[in-house]
Write a protein that holds these residues in place. Structure first.
Motif: not given
Length: 380
Positions: A129-138, A145-154, A162-166, A204-208
């Motif tokens: 999902v798009r999610y920008d409450e923690v960070g946006r363009s600095r 408009h490319n702030e994303y949060l991904t949750v993957v569960t095996i 569960t792996i978090i990518v933000h 994991m840290s995303g493209a930030m």
């Protein structure tokens, strides 16, 4: 049959080191606000064996990754090691040779006895999902408009991992806090672990490269960190049981991308008047860093790792890549992870118009960046 194992262990130095992430961090300290951890996931399926290792550090260089992978290959017979750093700027100094030796000793000892269990089959689910409450363009005046949060569960019958990518820089704290910290990724992982639901959590840290909490935080103390961490935790909780369940069919490959550099001076006349004092300060640091670049030690290339779970791909990349490179991938089926399989400096968009700290560190030419775009598009 499929196999999965997990392990979390402490990698905090038992001796004083500097922190790592800001130029002003030059004093050795031995105080921890919160401990630094490594989180290992062993996954075997479809003839592929991988260990993903997430470290509460600024980075983990590729030479040490290859050394550790060779050691693990002897132990686990054909395993591929994928490393990621949460990129905390308040971890132990990764350039400290004493800490390097200590870290490798701990990693080899702890990774030698991961509790690996056999499953008839594994499946997974994911949600981005798009999610920008923690960070946006600095960067003032530049929105991605490319702030994303991904949750993957095996999962098997129940969720296992569960792996978090933000993709937000974990730099809520001030540069000179007198303690080590895993920053907001560590805070959120600790809260998730405290759920005591039997699930193993990793991050994991995303493209930030261009995204941080600069314009979202109320302050730069631990209270401010916890405030944003609580928001992220609540959002993750809302996503944990979302997404269609798919069978796991694991594959992994690496693609080598050669680098070509240019060391042309930065046109400082283009520095904008409306920048914040913090942005101007970082530009000053950038000029210092530019003056220290040694072309003979610049990276000659990088390995992009692609871990496919069977329709969803983690794309691992070592550099601090800007979020616009997410436009090249299908965000519904892939996510780009930075600070993985080594470490490399910033990669800005081609012909980026703003003079920023990151521009002074980026030396890749446009041909190299066009090739990165091309290879990312080919992952769709």
């Amino acid at each position: 049959m499929s196999f999965l194992g997990t392990k979390r262990f402490d990698i905090s130095a038992p001796f004083a080191t500097c922190q790592c992430g800001h130029m002003s961090q030059v004093e050795k300290i031995d105080t921890y606000h919160d401990r630094l951890y490594a989180r290992a996931i062993y996954l075997e399926d479809n003839g592929t064996r991988i260990i993903h290792l997430s470290l509460d550090l600024l980075c983990f260089d590729d030479a040490h990754r290859k050394e550790l992978n060779a050691w693990l290959d002897d132990h686990y017979q054909g395993v591929r090691l994928i490393t990621s750093a949460t990129h905390t700027h308040y971890g132990n100094d990764v350039k400290d040779e004493r800490y390097q030796a200590y870290l490798m000793e701990v990693l080899k000892r702890e990774l030698s006895d991961i509790d690996i269990r056999e499953y008839q089959s594994l499946s997974y689910r994911f949600k981005t999902v798009r999610y920008d409450e923690v960070g946006r363009s600095r960067i003032s005046g530049y929105e991605t408009h490319n702030e994303y949060l991904t949750v993957v569960t095996i999962m098997s019958d129940e969720p296992l991992v569960t792996i978090i990518v933000h993709n937000v820089h974990p730099t809520i704290l001030q540069a000179n806090v007198p303690y080590f910290s895993a920053e907001f990724p560590g805070y959120v992982l600790n809260k998730l672990t405290e759920r005591n639901d039997g699930v193993f959590y990793s991050y994991m840290s995303g493209a930030m490269g261009d995204i941080s909490s600069r314009f979202t935080r109320d302050g730069q103390d631990y209270t401010s960190l916890a405030l944003l961490g609580d928001k992220l935790y609540a959002k993750i909780e809302s996503l944990l049981e979302t997404g269609d369940i798919r069978p796991l069919k694991l594959t992994y490959k690496e693609v080598y991308i050669p680098y070509h550099h240019t060391y042309e001076p930065i046109d400082e006349s283009k520095i904008r008047n409306e920048l914040t004092p913090r942005e101007l300060e970082t530009i000053r640091y950038g000029k210092i860093m530019r003056s220290k670049i040694d072309p003979s030690t610049s990276n000659k290339g990088a390995s992009m790792g692609i871990l496919d779970l069977g329709g969803f791909r983690f794309i691992f990349y070592p550099n601090e890549i800007f979020s616009n490179y997410l436009d090249d991938i299908d965000i519904e089926s892939s996510i780009l992870v930075s600070y993985s399989n080594g470490y490399g400096p910033y990669i800005l968009p081609i012909d980026f118009p703003y003079v920023t700290y990151e521009m002074f560190i980026d030396t890749l030419d446009n041909e190299t960046k066009e090739n990165i775009h091309k290879i990312l598009r080919e992952t769709k």
